[in-house]
Design a protein around this motif. Structure first.
Motif, PDB file in Angstrom:
ATOM      1  N   GLY A   4      -2.929  -2.760  23.119  1.00 21.31           N
ATOM      2  CA  GLY A   4      -3.735  -3.513  22.153  1.00 21.31           C
ATOM      3  C   GLY A   4      -4.642  -2.597  21.357  1.00 21.31           C
ATOM      4  N   ALA A   5      -5.260  -1.634  22.041  1.00 22.18           N
ATOM      5  CA  ALA A   5      -6.139  -0.686  21.356  1.00 22.18           C
ATOM      6  C   ALA A   5      -5.344   0.199  20.395  1.00 22.18           C
ATOM      7  CB  ALA A   5      -6.882   0.168  22.376  1.00 22.18           C
ATOM      8  N   VAL A   6      -4.157   0.594  20.807  1.00 15.04           N
ATOM      9  CA  VAL A   6      -3.315   1.429  19.946  1.00 15.04           C
ATOM     10  C   VAL A   6      -2.895   0.649  18.705  1.00 15.04           C
ATOM     11  CG1 VAL A   6      -1.082   2.590  19.784  1.00 15.04           C
ATOM     12  CG2 VAL A   6      -2.520   2.926  21.790  1.00 15.04           C
ATOM     13  N   SER A   7      -2.540  -0.607  18.875  1.00 11.77           N
ATOM     14  CA  SER A   7      -2.126  -1.398  17.711  1.00 11.77           C
ATOM     15  C   SER A   7      -3.280  -1.594  16.742  1.00 11.77           C
ATOM     16  CB  SER A   7      -1.553  -2.746  18.152  1.00 11.77           C
ATOM     17  OG  SER A   7      -2.554  -3.522  18.763  1.00 11.77           O
ATOM     18  N   ILE A   8      -4.484  -1.792  17.249  1.00 11.97           N
ATOM     19  CA  ILE A   8      -5.647  -1.930  16.371  1.00 11.97           C
ATOM     20  C   ILE A   8      -5.919  -0.616  15.652  1.00 11.97           C
ATOM     21  CG2 ILE A   8      -8.158  -2.255  16.357  1.00 11.97           C
ATOM     22  CD1 ILE A   8      -7.733  -4.361  18.537  1.00 11.97           C
ATOM     23  N   ALA A   9      -5.787   0.498  16.353  1.00  8.90           N
ATOM     24  CA  ALA A   9      -6.014   1.800  15.727  1.00  8.90           C
ATOM     25  C   ALA A   9      -5.001   2.059  14.619  1.00  8.90           C
ATOM     26  CB  ALA A   9      -5.949   2.905  16.780  1.00  8.90           C
ATOM     27  N   VAL A  10      -3.751   1.691  14.847  1.00  7.58           N
ATOM     28  CA  VAL A  10      -2.715   1.899  13.832  1.00  7.58           C
ATOM     29  C   VAL A  10      -2.992   1.033  12.614  1.00  7.58           C
ATOM     30  CG1 VAL A  10      -0.273   1.514  13.317  1.00  7.58           C
ATOM     31  CG2 VAL A  10      -0.938   2.674  15.410  1.00  7.58           C
ATOM     32  N   LEU A  11      -3.330  -0.220  12.828  1.00  8.95           N
ATOM     33  CA  LEU A  11      -3.624  -1.109  11.708  1.00  8.95           C
ATOM     34  C   LEU A  11      -4.868  -0.656  10.957  1.00  8.95           C
ATOM     35  CD1 LEU A  11      -2.794  -4.568  13.301  1.00  8.95           C
ATOM     36  CD2 LEU A  11      -1.471  -3.293  11.598  1.00  8.95           C
ATOM     37  N   SER A  12      -5.844  -0.145  11.668  1.00  7.78           N
ATOM     38  CA  SER A  12      -7.050   0.373  11.015  1.00  7.78           C
ATOM     39  C   SER A  12      -6.706   1.575  10.147  1.00  7.78           C
ATOM     40  CB  SER A  12      -8.092   0.780  12.052  1.00  7.78           C
ATOM     41  OG  SER A  12      -8.469  -0.321  12.820  1.00  7.78           O
ATOM     42  N   PHE A  13      -5.860   2.454  10.653  1.00 10.71           N
ATOM     43  CA  PHE A  13      -5.455   3.620   9.869  1.00 10.71           C
ATOM     44  C   PHE A  13      -4.700   3.197   8.623  1.00 10.71           C
ATOM     45  CE2 PHE A  13      -2.303   6.826   8.739  1.00 10.71           C
ATOM     46  CZ  PHE A  13      -3.151   7.867   8.423  1.00 10.71           C
ATOM     47  N   LEU A  14      -3.819   2.218   8.755  1.00  5.57           N
ATOM     48  CA  LEU A  14      -3.066   1.756   7.594  1.00  5.57           C
ATOM     49  C   LEU A  14      -3.987   1.126   6.556  1.00  5.57           C
ATOM     50  CD1 LEU A  14       0.087   0.243   9.292  1.00  5.57           C
ATOM     51  CD2 LEU A  14      -0.099   2.390   8.036  1.00  5.57           C
ATOM     52  N   GLY A  15      -4.980   0.396   7.015  1.00  2.00           N
ATOM     53  CA  GLY A  15      -5.942  -0.191   6.087  1.00  2.00           C
ATOM     54  C   GLY A  15      -6.754   0.872   5.377  1.00  2.00           C
ATOM     55  N   PHE A  16      -7.199   1.882   6.126  1.00  2.00           N
ATOM     56  CA  PHE A  16      -7.955   2.981   5.533  1.00  2.00           C
ATOM     57  C   PHE A  16      -7.095   3.737   4.533  1.00  2.00           C
ATOM     58  CE2 PHE A  16      -9.607   7.325   5.555  1.00  2.00           C
ATOM     59  CZ  PHE A  16     -10.940   7.082   5.270  1.00  2.00           C
ATOM     60  N   ASP A  17      -5.847   3.943   4.856  1.00  2.00           N
ATOM     61  CA  ASP A  17      -4.928   4.635   3.957  1.00  2.00           C
ATOM     62  C   ASP A  17      -4.702   3.811   2.694  1.00  2.00           C
ATOM     63  OD1 ASP A  17      -3.129   6.752   3.284  1.00  2.00           O
ATOM     64  OD2 ASP A  17      -1.479   5.393   3.753  1.00  2.00           O
ATOM     65  N   GLY A  18      -4.597   2.514   2.853  1.00  2.00           N
ATOM     66  CA  GLY A  18      -4.419   1.638   1.689  1.00  2.00           C
ATOM     67  C   GLY A  18      -5.616   1.671   0.757  1.00  2.00           C
ATOM     68  N   ILE A  19      -6.802   1.711   1.328  1.00  2.00           N
ATOM     69  CA  ILE A  19      -8.011   1.779   0.508  1.00  2.00           C
ATOM     70  C   ILE A  19      -8.038   3.087  -0.270  1.00  2.00           C
ATOM     71  CG2 ILE A  19     -10.522   1.970   0.595  1.00  2.00           C
ATOM     72  CD1 ILE A  19     -10.439   0.044   2.983  1.00  2.00           C
ATOM     73  N   SER A  20      -7.724   4.171   0.388  1.00  2.00           N
ATOM     74  CA  SER A  20      -7.762   5.461  -0.309  1.00  2.00           C
ATOM     75  C   SER A  20      -6.700   5.549  -1.396  1.00  2.00           C
ATOM     76  CB  SER A  20      -7.619   6.602   0.683  1.00  2.00           C
ATOM     77  OG  SER A  20      -6.369   6.554   1.323  1.00  2.00           O
ATOM     78  N   MET A  21      -5.559   4.913  -1.195  1.00  2.00           N
ATOM     79  CA  MET A  21      -4.519   4.923  -2.227  1.00  2.00           C
ATOM     80  C   MET A  21      -4.934   4.070  -3.422  1.00  2.00           C
ATOM     81  SD  MET A  21      -1.018   4.837   0.011  1.00  2.00           S
ATOM     82  CE  MET A  21      -0.053   4.392  -1.406  1.00  2.00           C
ATOM     83  N   LEU A  22      -5.606   2.952  -3.158  1.00  2.00           N
ATOM     84  CA  LEU A  22      -6.049   2.097  -4.249  1.00  2.00           C
ATOM     85  C   LEU A  22      -7.219   2.705  -5.016  1.00  2.00           C
ATOM     86  CD1 LEU A  22      -5.790  -1.430  -2.620  1.00  2.00           C
ATOM     87  CD2 LEU A  22      -4.354  -0.464  -4.412  1.00  2.00           C
ATOM     88  N   ALA A  23      -7.857   3.710  -4.449  1.00  2.00           N
ATOM     89  CA  ALA A  23      -8.979   4.361  -5.125  1.00  2.00           C
ATOM     90  C   ALA A  23      -8.530   4.995  -6.439  1.00  2.00           C
ATOM     91  CB  ALA A  23      -9.593   5.410  -4.216  1.00  2.00           C
ATOM     92  N   GLU A  24      -7.304   5.423  -6.495  1.00  2.79           N
ATOM     93  CA  GLU A  24      -6.798   6.027  -7.715  1.00  2.79           C
ATOM     94  C   GLU A  24      -6.676   5.005  -8.842  1.00  2.79           C
ATOM     95  OE1 GLU A  24      -3.124   7.756  -6.605  1.00  2.79           O
ATOM     96  OE2 GLU A  24      -4.038   9.242  -5.290  1.00  2.79           O
ATOM     97  N   GLU A  25      -6.486   3.742  -8.491  1.00  2.00           N
ATOM     98  CA  GLU A  25      -6.294   2.708  -9.496  1.00  2.00           C
ATOM     99  C   GLU A  25      -7.584   1.975  -9.834  1.00  2.00           C
ATOM    100  OE1 GLU A  25      -3.176   0.122  -8.295  1.00  2.00           O
ATOM    101  OE2 GLU A  25      -1.874   1.766  -7.706  1.00  2.00           O
TER     102      GLU A  25
END
Length: 56
Positions: A4-25
Motif C-alpha cells: 500500500g505504501a509503495v503504491s501511494i509512493a508511485v502515484l505521488s511520483f506520477l502526480g509530481f511528474d505530471g505537475i512538472s511536465m505541465l509547468a512548461e505549458e
C-alpha cells in the motif's frame, strides 16, 4: 501494508511528474506550480497518516 505504501509512493511520483511536465505549458504565474507541488506533497503525506490511524 508495504505494498500500500509503495503504491501511494508511485502515484505521488506520477502526480509530481505530471505537475512538472505541465509547468512548461503554464501561461500564468509560476507561483501556481509551486503551490501545486506543495499541495501534492502535503496530500501524499496526509493519506498514509490517515490510513495508518484507521488501522491502528
Amino acid at each position: 501494508m508495504i505494498l500500500g505504501a509503495v503504491s501511494i509512493a508511485v502515484l505521488s511520483f506520477l502526480g509530481f511528474d505530471g505537475i512538472s511536465m505541465l509547468a512548461e505549458e503554464n501561461k500564468q504565474e509560476s507561483r501556481q506550480i509551486g503551490r501545486a507541488m506543495v499541495a501534492a506533497l502535503l496530500l501524499a503525506g496526509a493519506v498514509p497518516r490517515s490510513v495508518g490511524r484507521r488501522q491502528g
